[in-house]
Write an enzyme that holds these catalytic residues in place. Structure first.
Site, PDB file in Angstrom:
ATOM      1  N   SER A 220       0.831  -1.205   0.000  1.00 44.67           N
ATOM      2  CA  SER A 220       0.000   0.000   0.000  1.00 44.67           C
ATOM      3  C   SER A 220       0.866   1.256   0.000  1.00 44.67           C
ATOM      4  O   SER A 220       1.738   1.374  -0.846  1.00 44.67           O
ATOM      5  CB  SER A 220      -0.950  -0.064   1.188  1.00 44.67           C
ATOM      6  N   HIS A 351      -7.373  -5.788   1.128  1.00 42.57           N
ATOM      7  CA  HIS A 351      -6.161  -5.015   0.855  1.00 42.57           C
ATOM      8  C   HIS A 351      -5.036  -5.457   1.797  1.00 42.57           C
ATOM      9  O   HIS A 351      -5.217  -5.520   3.006  1.00 42.57           O
ATOM     10  CB  HIS A 351      -6.505  -3.533   1.068  1.00 42.57           C
TER      11      HIS A 351
HETATM   12  C1  MCU Z   1      -2.732   2.206  -1.608  1.00 44.70           C
HETATM   13  O1  MCU Z   1      -2.154   3.042  -0.631  1.00 44.70           O
HETATM   14  C2  MCU Z   1      -2.908   3.892   0.190  1.00 44.70           C
HETATM   15  C3  MCU Z   1      -3.866   4.751  -0.599  1.00 44.70           C
HETATM   16  O2  MCU Z   1      -3.138   5.534  -1.525  1.00 44.70           O
HETATM   17  C4  MCU Z   1      -4.637   5.651   0.357  1.00 44.70           C
HETATM   18  O3  MCU Z   1      -5.604   6.426  -0.337  1.00 44.70           O
HETATM   19  C5  MCU Z   1      -5.322   4.877   1.431  1.00 44.70           C
HETATM   20  O4  MCU Z   1      -5.822   5.785   2.341  1.00 44.70           O
HETATM   21  O5  MCU Z   1      -4.382   4.096   2.088  1.00 44.70           O
HETATM   22  C6  MCU Z   1      -3.687   3.155   1.299  1.00 44.70           C
HETATM   23  C7  MCU Z   1      -2.833   2.476   2.314  1.00 44.70           C
HETATM   24  O6  MCU Z   1      -1.707   2.846   2.554  1.00 44.70           O
HETATM   25  O7  MCU Z   1      -3.476   1.539   3.024  1.00 44.70           O
HETATM   26  C8  MCU Z   1      -2.833   0.933   4.073  1.00 44.70           C
END
Ligand code: MCU
Length: 424
Positions: A220, A351
């Site tokens: 992420s 996720h």
């Molecule tokens: C995918 O990474 C991020 C994303 O860009 C954000 O919008 C969201 O809030 O958080 C994701 C993340 O880091 O999840 C753990």
């Protein structure tokens, strides 16, 4: 003539010095193109399709594999200027320690200093061990990494570049050194911090961890970090971003047209991940002179395994597949097509879930690129849910690159030609 021959020989020696041991694709230096002359035009025409990664700033195309080193330096400069912000070179002093449980890093530069640390978890067996830098605390299969024979270096990037700060007052070890109003975004700051960890591992003498067998992963926002870390330090032999989303692997040009994907303005505004300069591109990615397929090209021909989740629209996996497909053209041109793998065909929609599908290719990647046994997975498993089409995104073709340098060195016979009589 003799001088030319000597130059040719020096050139060859430099190439030898740049290559670590046989089979190693990582460079023994953070940036092996630091000596390349980079002159970029003031502005480049907007292109809705992906910029041609093989077109050099002087308008000619890359023709030899050895040209990639300095073409990469141009891409690095574009990526710093327009996407990530500057990642400064190694500061004047980096010191620290490596133990079986942790790494400490102390950095001083221009009268300012900062410190941070990482924890170490060794696999069974006797070292020195290869290691994977795990960025952030979740989404990486640390058990699989250790079972494959690599140590885990747990790196908390927030100590180097904090989240939750305004762009005008950035915080963390990086900004203590370079200033809280630095225009460098968090991802480049995190990459700088990882490079300083590698400096310390390198200086430690290699009794516990091997500086020539390092990988990086994270999920992420930490997948965005892993992607940037691998791109900006050529000592990383294996880069494995997981579900990185906007500001990670997915092409910027694809995101606006990908239903449900995190918009560029959102990724830019949520946290100062990208550099401040990216702010003028969020509404017009066609005006960007670089895109993430070229960041993939900064990693080439080193090991790269991009993992994505096609079930969460926000994660932009279709644009991610295009980055991988276009970037794979660079790997192919360099003759290392199997060194990039991509996998988004997974069952669990959660996720950053632990996923059994990725375990084998992840371990195979560690074996090939860190332990140097076996073959690269060389696998492309794109989920039909989010399969991008490269043909829609490019108007350039992949060149066949020659093995030798563009300008062949003067023939070696010059070395045996005696100087004319009287010429000393
Ligand atoms: C995918 O990474 C991020 C994303 O860009 C954000 O919008 C969201 O809030 O958080 C994701 C993340 O880091 O999840 C753990």
């Amino acid at each position: 003539m003799l001088a030319v021959a000597a130059l040719a020989i020096t050139g060859a020696a430099t190439v030898v010095a740049r290559t670590a041991e046989p089979g190693a694709l990582a460079a023994p230096v953070e940036d092996d193109g630091a000596d390349c002359p980079v002159t970029l035009p003031g502005s480049l025409p907007a292109t809705a399709k992906l910029p041609d990664p093989f077109r050099k700033a002087d308008g000619t195309r890359v023709s030899a594999k050895s040209d990639w080193r300095c073409r990469r330096a141009e891409i690095r400069e574009l990526a710093e200027r327009h996407v990530y912000g500057e990642k400064p070179a190694k500061p004047s002093s980096v010191t620290g320690t490596v133990s079986r449980t942790g790494i400490t890093v102390t950095v001083s530069h221009n009268g300012r200093s900062a410190a941070f640390s990482a924890s170490v978890d060794l696999p069974s067996g006797t070292g020195p061990f290869p290691a994977v830098i795990v960025v952030g605390g979740f989404g990486a299969d640390t058990a699989a990494i250790k079972a494959a024979g690599a140590a885990v270096i747990s790196y908390d990037p927030l100590a180097v570049g904090r989240e939750g700060t305004p762009r005008t007052n950035k915080q963390g070890a990086f900004y203590s050194i370079y200033g809280s109003s630095s225009s460098t975004g968090l991802l480049a700051a995190w990459a700088w911090g990882a490079s300083r960890i590698i400096d310390v591992v390198e200086q430690s003498g290699g009794t516990i961890l091997r500086a020539d067998a390092l990988g990086v992963t994270g999920c992420s926002r930490y997948g965005k970090g892993a992607f940037a870390i691998g791109a900006f330090d050529q000592r990383i032999a294996l880069t494995m971003p997981v579900e990185s989303g906007s500001a990670g692997a997915p092409i910027f040009r694809g995101i606006a047209g990908e239903s449900g994907a995190q918009p560029l303005s959102s990724a830019y505004g949520e946290q100062p991940w990208l550099g401040d300069a990216f702010g003028s591109h969020t509404g017009n990615p066609a005006g960007l002179p670089v895109d993430t397929h070229q960041v993939v090209g900064m990693i080439a021909p080193r090991g790269l395994f991009i993992m994505e989740n096609p079930h969460v629209d926000w994660l932009a996996a279709r644009s991610g597949s295009v980055a991988a497909l276009a970037g794979a053209e660079i790997y192919k041109a360099l003759g290392e097509g199997a060194n990039i793998s991509y996998w988004s065909d997974v069952q669990d929609g959660t996720h950053c879930a632990a996923r059994s599908e990725w375990r084998a290719p992840l371990q195979q990647s560690i074996q090939r690129f860190l332990l140097r046994t076996g073959a690269a997975p060389g696998v492309f498993r794109v989920s039909p849910r989010k399969a991008g089409n490269l043909a829609d995104w490019r108007d350039w073709q992949t060149p066949t690159l020659s093995d030798g340098p563009t300008t062949p060195p003067t023939t070696t016979t010059t070395t045996t030609t005696p100087p004319p009589v009287g010429d000393d």
